[in-house]
Design a protein around this motif. Structure first.
Motif, PDB file in Angstrom:
ATOM      1  N   GLU A   1      21.013  59.714 -38.195  1.00 28.57           N
ATOM      2  CA  GLU A   1      20.212  60.364 -37.156  1.00 28.57           C
ATOM      3  C   GLU A   1      19.024  59.497 -36.773  1.00 28.57           C
ATOM      4  OE1 GLU A   1      18.791  64.780 -36.109  1.00 28.57           O
ATOM      5  OE2 GLU A   1      18.430  64.195 -38.187  1.00 28.57           O
ATOM      6  N   THR A   2      18.385  58.916 -37.778  1.00 24.57           N
ATOM      7  CA  THR A   2      17.251  58.028 -37.527  1.00 24.57           C
ATOM      8  C   THR A   2      17.419  56.753 -38.344  1.00 24.57           C
ATOM      9  OG1 THR A   2      15.907  58.979 -39.301  1.00 24.57           O
ATOM     10  CG2 THR A   2      15.643  59.933 -37.100  1.00 24.57           C
ATOM     11  N   VAL A   3      16.997  55.652 -37.766  1.00 23.78           N
ATOM     12  CA  VAL A   3      16.988  54.367 -38.458  1.00 23.78           C
ATOM     13  C   VAL A   3      15.628  53.739 -38.214  1.00 23.78           C
ATOM     14  CG1 VAL A   3      17.992  52.064 -38.632  1.00 23.78           C
ATOM     15  CG2 VAL A   3      19.473  54.029 -38.182  1.00 23.78           C
ATOM     16  N   CYS A   4      14.878  53.531 -39.289  1.00 23.05           N
ATOM     17  CA  CYS A   4      13.570  52.874 -39.193  1.00 23.05           C
ATOM     18  C   CYS A   4      13.679  51.514 -39.868  1.00 23.05           C
ATOM     19  CB  CYS A   4      12.492  53.702 -39.883  1.00 23.05           C
ATOM     20  SG  CYS A   4      12.208  55.283 -39.094  1.00 23.05           S
ATOM     21  N   ILE A   5      13.249  50.490 -39.163  1.00 23.77           N
ATOM     22  CA  ILE A   5      13.229  49.127 -39.698  1.00 23.77           C
ATOM     23  C   ILE A   5      11.785  48.657 -39.660  1.00 23.77           C
ATOM     24  CG2 ILE A   5      14.053  46.761 -39.428  1.00 23.77           C
ATOM     25  CD1 ILE A   5      16.454  47.920 -37.861  1.00 23.77           C
ATOM     26  N   ASN A   6      11.268  48.281 -40.822  1.00 25.73           N
ATOM     27  CA  ASN A   6       9.900  47.812 -40.916  1.00 25.73           C
ATOM     28  C   ASN A   6       9.820  46.517 -41.690  1.00 25.73           C
ATOM     29  OD1 ASN A   6       9.595  51.094 -41.155  1.00 25.73           O
ATOM     30  ND2 ASN A   6       8.084  50.152 -39.827  1.00 25.73           N
ATOM     31  N   LYS A   7       8.952  45.632 -41.242  1.00 25.94           N
ATOM     32  CA  LYS A   7       8.638  44.429 -42.007  1.00 25.94           C
ATOM     33  C   LYS A   7       7.777  44.872 -43.183  1.00 25.94           C
ATOM     34  CE  LYS A   7       7.106  39.759 -41.603  1.00 25.94           C
ATOM     35  NZ  LYS A   7       5.798  39.240 -41.877  1.00 25.94           N
ATOM     36  N   VAL A   8       8.013  44.289 -44.334  1.00 22.33           N
ATOM     37  CA  VAL A   8       7.238  44.653 -45.520  1.00 22.33           C
ATOM     38  C   VAL A   8       6.704  43.382 -46.175  1.00 22.33           C
ATOM     39  CG1 VAL A   8       9.282  44.733 -47.016  1.00 22.33           C
ATOM     40  CG2 VAL A   8       7.244  45.966 -47.687  1.00 22.33           C
ATOM     41  N   LEU A   9       5.448  43.435 -46.566  1.00 20.11           N
ATOM     42  CA  LEU A   9       4.835  42.361 -47.335  1.00 20.11           C
ATOM     43  C   LEU A   9       4.891  42.783 -48.801  1.00 20.11           C
ATOM     44  CD1 LEU A   9       1.720  41.702 -45.078  1.00 20.11           C
ATOM     45  CD2 LEU A   9       3.876  40.439 -45.133  1.00 20.11           C
ATOM     46  N   ILE A  10       5.679  42.099 -49.580  1.00 22.78           N
ATOM     47  CA  ILE A  10       5.859  42.483 -50.975  1.00 22.78           C
ATOM     48  C   ILE A  10       4.646  42.023 -51.780  1.00 22.78           C
ATOM     49  CG2 ILE A  10       7.280  42.169 -53.035  1.00 22.78           C
ATOM     50  CD1 ILE A  10       9.690  41.972 -51.144  1.00 22.78           C
ATOM     51  N   ARG A  11       3.945  42.976 -52.331  1.00 28.29           N
ATOM     52  CA  ARG A  11       2.751  42.688 -53.139  1.00 28.29           C
ATOM     53  C   ARG A  11       3.068  42.747 -54.629  1.00 28.29           C
ATOM     54  NH1 ARG A  11      -0.249  40.830 -49.233  1.00 28.29           N
ATOM     55  NH2 ARG A  11      -1.042  42.310 -47.711  1.00 28.29           N
ATOM     56  N   GLN A  12       3.937  43.649 -55.007  1.00 24.30           N
ATOM     57  CA  GLN A  12       4.351  43.767 -56.398  1.00 24.30           C
ATOM     58  C   GLN A  12       5.867  43.794 -56.448  1.00 24.30           C
ATOM     59  OE1 GLN A  12       2.587  46.816 -58.805  1.00 24.30           O
ATOM     60  NE2 GLN A  12       0.612  46.649 -57.776  1.00 24.30           N
ATOM     61  N   ASN A  13       6.412  43.152 -57.475  1.00 16.19           N
ATOM     62  CA  ASN A  13       7.855  43.116 -57.631  1.00 16.19           C
ATOM     63  C   ASN A  13       8.159  43.053 -59.118  1.00 16.19           C
ATOM     64  OD1 ASN A  13      10.571  42.600 -57.773  1.00 16.19           O
ATOM     65  ND2 ASN A  13      10.529  40.812 -56.444  1.00 16.19           N
ATOM     66  N   LYS A  14       8.517  44.164 -59.678  1.00 13.68           N
ATOM     67  CA  LYS A  14       8.831  44.220 -61.107  1.00 13.68           C
ATOM     68  C   LYS A  14      10.339  44.177 -61.342  1.00 13.68           C
ATOM     69  CE  LYS A  14       4.542  46.198 -62.054  1.00 13.68           C
ATOM     70  NZ  LYS A  14       3.572  46.198 -62.978  1.00 13.68           N
ATOM     71  N   MET A  15      11.095  43.884 -60.264  1.00 15.05           N
ATOM     72  CA  MET A  15      12.543  43.811 -60.374  1.00 15.05           C
ATOM     73  C   MET A  15      13.015  42.390 -60.619  1.00 15.05           C
ATOM     74  SD  MET A  15      13.780  46.529 -57.512  1.00 15.05           S
ATOM     75  CE  MET A  15      15.463  46.493 -58.097  1.00 15.05           C
ATOM     76  N   GLY A  16      12.121  41.436 -60.602  1.00 12.62           N
ATOM     77  CA  GLY A  16      12.498  40.045 -60.790  1.00 12.62           C
ATOM     78  C   GLY A  16      12.578  39.335 -59.448  1.00 12.62           C
ATOM     79  N   GLY A  17      12.704  38.044 -59.478  1.00 13.79           N
ATOM     80  CA  GLY A  17      12.767  37.269 -58.239  1.00 13.79           C
ATOM     81  C   GLY A  17      11.375  37.068 -57.671  1.00 13.79           C
ATOM     82  N   SER A  18      11.322  36.384 -56.539  1.00 15.13           N
ATOM     83  CA  SER A  18      10.034  36.099 -55.919  1.00 15.13           C
ATOM     84  C   SER A  18       9.704  37.151 -54.898  1.00 15.13           C
ATOM     85  CB  SER A  18      10.054  34.721 -55.248  1.00 15.13           C
ATOM     86  OG  SER A  18      11.022  34.705 -54.230  1.00 15.13           O
ATOM     87  N   GLY A  19       8.431  37.364 -54.645  1.00 12.09           N
ATOM     88  CA  GLY A  19       7.986  38.360 -53.675  1.00 12.09           C
ATOM     89  C   GLY A  19       7.372  37.704 -52.564  1.00 12.09           C
TER      90      GLY A  19
END
Length: 102
Positions: free
Chosen positions: A84-102
């Motif tokens: 019904e709705t699709v929202c797409i947003n740019k996100v600046l990753i400040r914290q990432n505890k899942m691994g990988g780079s942010g």
């Protein structure tokens, strides 16, 4: 760049979602590469029972918004009129505890 896609299903879309789920999953096996992006995290949104799907969530890495819009526009769930709705947003990753780079 990172983008979040938050798509909520139409109230009457459960059966439609289920009938197009295999095509959606197959699409996600090839579409990201075809659109020059990477799916970092994805999964269905659910209600309290953690089984009934009510939408979709994606965290994507893409060179620009248009690549994300193009991929989402061709998703079988979108084409089947599930969302019904699709929202797409740019996100600046400040914290990432899942691994990988942010």
């Amino acid at each position: 760049m990172h983008f979040v896609v938050h798509a909520l299903d139409k109230p009457d879309a459960v059966e439609r979602r289920l009938s197009h789920l295999a095509a959606h999953r197959a699409y996600l096996d090839t579409a990201p590469d075809a659109h020059g992006l990477t799916v970092l995290l994805s999964g269905p949104l659910t209600i309290g029972d953690q089984e009934t799907m009510t939408g979709s969530f994606f965290l994507l890495e893409a060179p620009h918004l248009e690549a994300v819009e193009e991929m989402i526009a061709q998703d079988p769930l979108r084409l089947a009129n599930v969302w019904e709705t699709v929202c797409i947003n740019k996100v600046l990753i400040r914290q990432n505890k899942m691994g990988g780079s942010g």
